[in-house]
Design a protein around this motif. Structure first.
Motif, PDB file in Angstrom:
ATOM      1  N   ASP A 252       0.501 -24.263  -9.682  1.00 57.71           N
ATOM      2  CA  ASP A 252       0.289 -23.615  -8.374  1.00 57.71           C
ATOM      3  C   ASP A 252       1.084 -22.307  -8.336  1.00 57.71           C
ATOM      4  OD1 ASP A 252      -1.425 -25.415  -7.353  1.00 57.71           O
ATOM      5  OD2 ASP A 252       0.002 -26.469  -6.081  1.00 57.71           O
ATOM      6  N   PRO A 253       0.654 -21.330  -7.486  1.00 52.19           N
ATOM      7  CA  PRO A 253       1.381 -20.039  -7.442  1.00 52.19           C
ATOM      8  C   PRO A 253       2.840 -20.226  -7.030  1.00 52.19           C
ATOM      9  CG  PRO A 253      -0.708 -19.937  -6.229  1.00 52.19           C
ATOM     10  CD  PRO A 253      -0.479 -21.385  -6.585  1.00 52.19           C
ATOM     11  N   LEU A 254       3.739 -19.714  -7.857  1.00 54.89           N
ATOM     12  CA  LEU A 254       5.182 -19.878  -7.626  1.00 54.89           C
ATOM     13  C   LEU A 254       5.619 -19.117  -6.376  1.00 54.89           C
ATOM     14  CD1 LEU A 254       7.896 -20.893  -8.827  1.00 54.89           C
ATOM     15  CD2 LEU A 254       8.042 -18.736 -10.054  1.00 54.89           C
ATOM     16  N   ALA A 255       5.084 -17.908  -6.204  1.00 50.66           N
ATOM     17  CA  ALA A 255       5.542 -17.059  -5.087  1.00 50.66           C
ATOM     18  C   ALA A 255       5.301 -17.753  -3.750  1.00 50.66           C
ATOM     19  CB  ALA A 255       4.801 -15.726  -5.130  1.00 50.66           C
ATOM     20  N   GLN A 256       4.148 -18.434  -3.622  1.00 45.42           N
ATOM     21  CA  GLN A 256       3.847 -19.112  -2.356  1.00 45.42           C
ATOM     22  C   GLN A 256       4.842 -20.242  -2.107  1.00 45.42           C
ATOM     23  OE1 GLN A 256      -0.221 -20.422  -2.475  1.00 45.42           O
ATOM     24  NE2 GLN A 256      -1.022 -18.325  -2.582  1.00 45.42           N
ATOM     25  N   ARG A 260       7.348 -20.405   1.079  1.00 45.25           N
ATOM     26  CA  ARG A 260       7.319 -21.524   2.029  1.00 45.25           C
ATOM     27  C   ARG A 260       8.725 -22.116   2.186  1.00 45.25           C
ATOM     28  NH1 ARG A 260       4.110 -24.662   4.854  1.00 45.25           N
ATOM     29  NH2 ARG A 260       4.570 -26.897   4.986  1.00 45.25           N
ATOM     30  N   ILE A 261       9.430 -22.245   1.079  1.00 43.58           N
ATOM     31  CA  ILE A 261      10.783 -22.835   1.147  1.00 43.58           C
ATOM     32  C   ILE A 261      11.700 -21.917   1.954  1.00 43.58           C
ATOM     33  CG2 ILE A 261      12.823 -23.452  -0.214  1.00 43.58           C
ATOM     34  CD1 ILE A 261      10.865 -24.357  -2.430  1.00 43.58           C
ATOM     35  N   GLU A 262      11.582 -20.611   1.675  1.00 48.99           N
ATOM     36  CA  GLU A 262      12.482 -19.671   2.364  1.00 48.99           C
ATOM     37  C   GLU A 262      12.152 -19.552   3.847  1.00 48.99           C
ATOM     38  OE1 GLU A 262      13.825 -17.069  -1.512  1.00 48.99           O
ATOM     39  OE2 GLU A 262      12.311 -16.233  -0.118  1.00 48.99           O
ATOM     40  N   ASN A 263      10.938 -19.979   4.203  1.00 50.83           N
ATOM     41  CA  ASN A 263      10.606 -19.959   5.629  1.00 50.83           C
ATOM     42  C   ASN A 263      11.032 -21.230   6.339  1.00 50.83           C
ATOM     43  OD1 ASN A 263       8.941 -17.652   6.996  1.00 50.83           O
ATOM     44  ND2 ASN A 263       8.651 -17.619   4.780  1.00 50.83           N
ATOM     45  N   GLY A 264      11.669 -22.133   5.578  1.00 50.21           N
ATOM     46  CA  GLY A 264      12.224 -23.333   6.211  1.00 50.21           C
ATOM     47  C   GLY A 264      11.368 -24.569   6.048  1.00 50.21           C
ATOM     48  N   ARG A 274       8.956 -27.254 -12.626  1.00 53.41           N
ATOM     49  CA  ARG A 274       8.829 -26.168 -11.657  1.00 53.41           C
ATOM     50  C   ARG A 274      10.078 -26.062 -10.783  1.00 53.41           C
ATOM     51  NH1 ARG A 274       4.879 -22.874  -9.333  1.00 53.41           N
ATOM     52  NH2 ARG A 274       4.181 -22.574 -11.449  1.00 53.41           N
ATOM     53  N   LEU A 275      10.700 -27.216 -10.482  1.00 55.17           N
ATOM     54  CA  LEU A 275      11.897 -27.188  -9.642  1.00 55.17           C
ATOM     55  C   LEU A 275      13.044 -26.476 -10.361  1.00 55.17           C
ATOM     56  CD1 LEU A 275      12.035 -28.221  -6.803  1.00 55.17           C
ATOM     57  CD2 LEU A 275      13.203 -30.246  -7.594  1.00 55.17           C
ATOM     58  N   ILE A 276      13.128 -26.721 -11.671  1.00 55.93           N
ATOM     59  CA  ILE A 276      14.164 -26.042 -12.463  1.00 55.93           C
ATOM     60  C   ILE A 276      13.933 -24.530 -12.416  1.00 55.93           C
ATOM     61  CG2 ILE A 276      14.964 -25.640 -14.832  1.00 55.93           C
ATOM     62  CD1 ILE A 276      16.029 -28.212 -14.045  1.00 55.93           C
ATOM     63  N   ASP A 277      12.659 -24.153 -12.520  1.00 54.23           N
ATOM     64  CA  ASP A 277      12.292 -22.711 -12.421  1.00 54.23           C
ATOM     65  C   ASP A 277      12.869 -22.107 -11.150  1.00 54.23           C
ATOM     66  OD1 ASP A 277      10.899 -22.185 -14.633  1.00 54.23           O
ATOM     67  OD2 ASP A 277       8.918 -22.121 -13.727  1.00 54.23           O
ATOM     68  N   VAL A 284      16.810 -20.546  -5.464  1.00 57.10           N
ATOM     69  CA  VAL A 284      16.523 -21.191  -4.163  1.00 57.10           C
ATOM     70  C   VAL A 284      17.758 -21.993  -3.750  1.00 57.10           C
ATOM     71  CG1 VAL A 284      15.159 -23.034  -3.127  1.00 57.10           C
ATOM     72  CG2 VAL A 284      14.031 -21.253  -4.461  1.00 57.10           C
ATOM     73  N   ASP A 285      18.131 -21.871  -2.472  1.00 54.50           N
ATOM     74  CA  ASP A 285      19.366 -22.491  -1.996  1.00 54.50           C
ATOM     75  C   ASP A 285      19.153 -23.967  -1.660  1.00 54.50           C
ATOM     76  OD1 ASP A 285      21.436 -22.086   1.007  1.00 54.50           O
ATOM     77  OD2 ASP A 285      21.710 -23.190  -0.874  1.00 54.50           O
ATOM     78  N   LEU A 286      19.823 -24.851  -2.410  1.00 55.15           N
ATOM     79  CA  LEU A 286      19.658 -26.298  -2.186  1.00 55.15           C
ATOM     80  C   LEU A 286      20.952 -26.934  -1.694  1.00 55.15           C
ATOM     81  CD1 LEU A 286      17.515 -27.207  -5.361  1.00 55.15           C
ATOM     82  CD2 LEU A 286      16.715 -26.690  -3.051  1.00 55.15           C
ATOM     83  N   THR A 287      21.869 -26.123  -1.140  1.00 59.54           N
ATOM     84  CA  THR A 287      23.172 -26.697  -0.770  1.00 59.54           C
ATOM     85  C   THR A 287      23.073 -27.711   0.361  1.00 59.54           C
ATOM     86  OG1 THR A 287      23.415 -24.672   0.523  1.00 59.54           O
ATOM     87  CG2 THR A 287      24.688 -24.826  -1.512  1.00 59.54           C
TER      88      THR A 287
END
Ligand SMILES: Nc1ncnc2c1ncn2[C@@H]1O[C@H](COP(=O)(O)OP(=O)(O)OP(=O)(O)O)[C@@H](O)[C@H]1O
Length: 541
Positions: A252-256, A260-264, A274-277, A284-287
């Motif tokens: 799936d497209p990575l940018a999308q 989506r994650i950065e939009n909350g 892909r998660l490692i990517d 990507v902030d996973l704290t």
């Protein structure tokens, strides 16, 4: 309050106090157990959830970690001594507006199980638990303080009552315990981790403790199809609650996904690669992730995935870890203990063996005869029970066999495997699940976790590489205990699995082909018979 200091319980509010409406800012003690930290060696542990027992309950002198656990403790004592504890009035709210999220009742319903009842309930439902301070199983979804909208969504999904694995996993998960869970295929493990995740995320949102934050939970699964399915189920159960998901899978497209994650979002469901990517290359902030689920954990901790799964785990700040599979062995147990201390091990039903509801029909078929045999089955009104899944061992084999079956039977048969694009895999899976197509030929991508609801027949055209994969593949034929059939082609080429296969068939009371039972690769141990006596009797005949 300094570490290790004990606050007098006078500061603790109990449900019988006048102030039913607790305001978060008024609380000087931890309201919910998930806000409390793990106990350090030698520190007191909460008698309910096992986390740091920061306070002493003013009514029992027990160590507890939060208002929530105090309530659960008093409720349990009341149930045992039959003193009615006044439960707070529940706020009934109309569910009209989808975007409306309902403030959950802050205190679990009064658990009505006495200690001895809990033991007999677990025995009856084949629930085995190992660990300290294990929360009691629940008898219904509305008895563990879930948001009412979530209980409503469960009911709307047809989940009238929890399955055994959910009865034990949900309360243990809500108490923020790390879990290692093994339960039969098709026994409801997915909802057992999604329900507490949705409840946790909704509460965090309700408390608006931070305006902007990252995802709160991650579910890792070994295949894209399984991630799709888990995310779909999360959306169904989280509907109308402050709960958004992101699907993070290859193809799936990575940018999308990043956008989506950065939009909350509250939950990420993804495959390790892909998660490692996202972690390594896109920072990507996973704290804020406090819950980490490994679905099909034995597969995720195998050689190919293990490093990636551990890399993701190490990027998180000591989350609650929950691991699930129908086939968990001691090596996985050892590894799981290194991921979190105070782990609870939960086993339900008969894991590590094929689901009892699946009738296994193993037939000896030489490789050259396999195609003819499957054509016969699919052409037979008596033996073919569509929709059916056919498992093969190679991607090329899946394409070739699907074409051959189409040509021989006139049925439209499709193939699904890792070489296909994500669009093709989605579209073909949709066509199969909606009944447009009645036979799919696939590799292991549909072998684990896939909830192929209407499927009650699987055909193992090729035996998989391990008896664990065999258990998962035949498990596709039965969901929630419904009867199913697994037709299995076996021959000499599968000799490395003869011993375990014979044992599995013997345990299930399934017929064992003569060629398999007489093969020198099928040890007498697996058959539980003394072959010497058998051979000597033939010598006399
Ligand atoms: N409490 C419930 N009541 C009714 N149906 C349920 C309940 N929980 C789950 N189900 C249904 O049971 C089926 C199997 O659930 P699920 O896929 O979670 O099983 P599983 O244990 O994860 O299986 P596997 O080991 O194959 O992954 C699904 O169709 C799901 O919708």
């Amino acid at each position: 309050m300094g570490q290790g200091e004990k606050d007098s319980a006078d500061n603790l509010v109990s449900p019988s106090d006048d102030r039913n409406e607790l305001q978060v800012e008024d609380l000087r003690v931890k309201e919910r157990c998930f806000e409390q930290r793990e106990a350090l060696p030698g520190e007191p542990r909460c008698v309910i959830c096992g986390r740091y027992g920061e306070y002493i309950c003013d009514q029992t002198d027990d160590d507890i970690c939060s208002v929530e656990c105090k309530t659960a403790l008093l409720a349990r004592i009341a149930a045992e001594t039959k003193i009615p504890v006044k439960a707070p009035a529940r706020i009934k709210v109309p569910f009209g507006d989808e975007s409306f999220c309902v403030r959950d009742n802050n205190f679990p319903d009064i658990p009505s199980l006495h200690a001895s009842q809990i033991v007999s309930l677990r025995n009856k439902l084949d629930i085995c638990v190992k660990g300290e301070a294990i929360p009691d199983p629940i008898m219904c979804f509305s008895s563990c303080g879930l948001p009412e909208k979530l209980v409503h969504n469960l009911d709307a999904a047809g989940y009238t009552m929890p399955t055994p694995v959910q009865m034990q996993v949900i309360p243990a998960s809500i108490s923020n315990r790390s879990l290692l869970v093994s339960a039969d295929t098709g026994s409801g493990k997915t909802a057992s981790f999604l329900v507490p995740i949705i409840a946790h995320c909704s509460r965090r949102e309700l408390q608006q403790c931070e305006s902007k934050r990252g995802p709160l939970a991650i579910v890792l699964a070994p295949t894209r199809e399984l991630c799709l399915q888990v995310e779909d189920q999360a959306k169904v159960l989280g509907k109308g609650l402050p709960f958004k998901t992101a699907l993070v899978v290859g193809g799936d497209p990575l940018a999308q996904q990043i956008y989506r994650i950065e939009n909350g979002v509250e939950l990420i469901v993804g495959t390790p690669g892909r998660l490692i990517d996202l972690l390594m290359k896109h920072n990507v902030d996973l704290t804020d992730v406090s819950v980490f689920v490994l679905d099909e954990v034995d597969c995720l901790l195998e050689r190919g995935f293990r490093d990636q799964a551990m890399q993701i785990f190490r990027a998180l700040s000591c989350p609650q870890v929950m691991m699930f599979s129908a086939t968990i062995h001691s090596e996985i147990e050892k590894l799981s203990n290194s991921l979190s201390n105070n782990m609870i091990h939960i086993s339900c039903g008969n894991p590590g063996k094929p689901n009892k509801s699946v009738r296994q029909v193993v037939i000896w078929v030489e490789s050259k005869q396999k195609k003819q045999k499957i054509f016969e089955i699919i052409k037979s009104k008596q033996h073919f029970k569509p929709p059916a899944v056919v498992f093969v061992s190679s991607r090329v084999g899946a394409d070739l066999l699907s074409e051959a079956i189409t040509a021989a039977t006139g049925l439209e048969v499709i193939s699904i495997h890792g070489e296909k694009t994500m669009e093709e895999r989605r579209e073909r899976l949709r066509r199969f699940l909606t009944g447009e197509v009645s036979v799919v030929v696939c590799t292991g991508v549909l072998g684990r976790g896939m909830d192929l609801l209407k499927v009650h027949q699987v055909i193992l055209f090729d035996m998989p590489n391990s008896i664990d994969e065999y258990i998962h593949q035949v498990g596709r034929a039965s969901r929630m205990g419904k009867e199913g059939v697994a037709i299995v082609f076996v021959n000499e080429e599968d000799r490395k699995l003869f011993g375990e296969l014979a044992q599995v068939l013997k345990t299930a009371g399934a017929p064992i082909p003569r060629e398999l039972s007489n093969s020198k690769f099928t040890s007498s141990i697996s058959l539980g018979t003394d072959r010497k006596r058998k051979l000597s009797s033939r010598a006399h005949s």
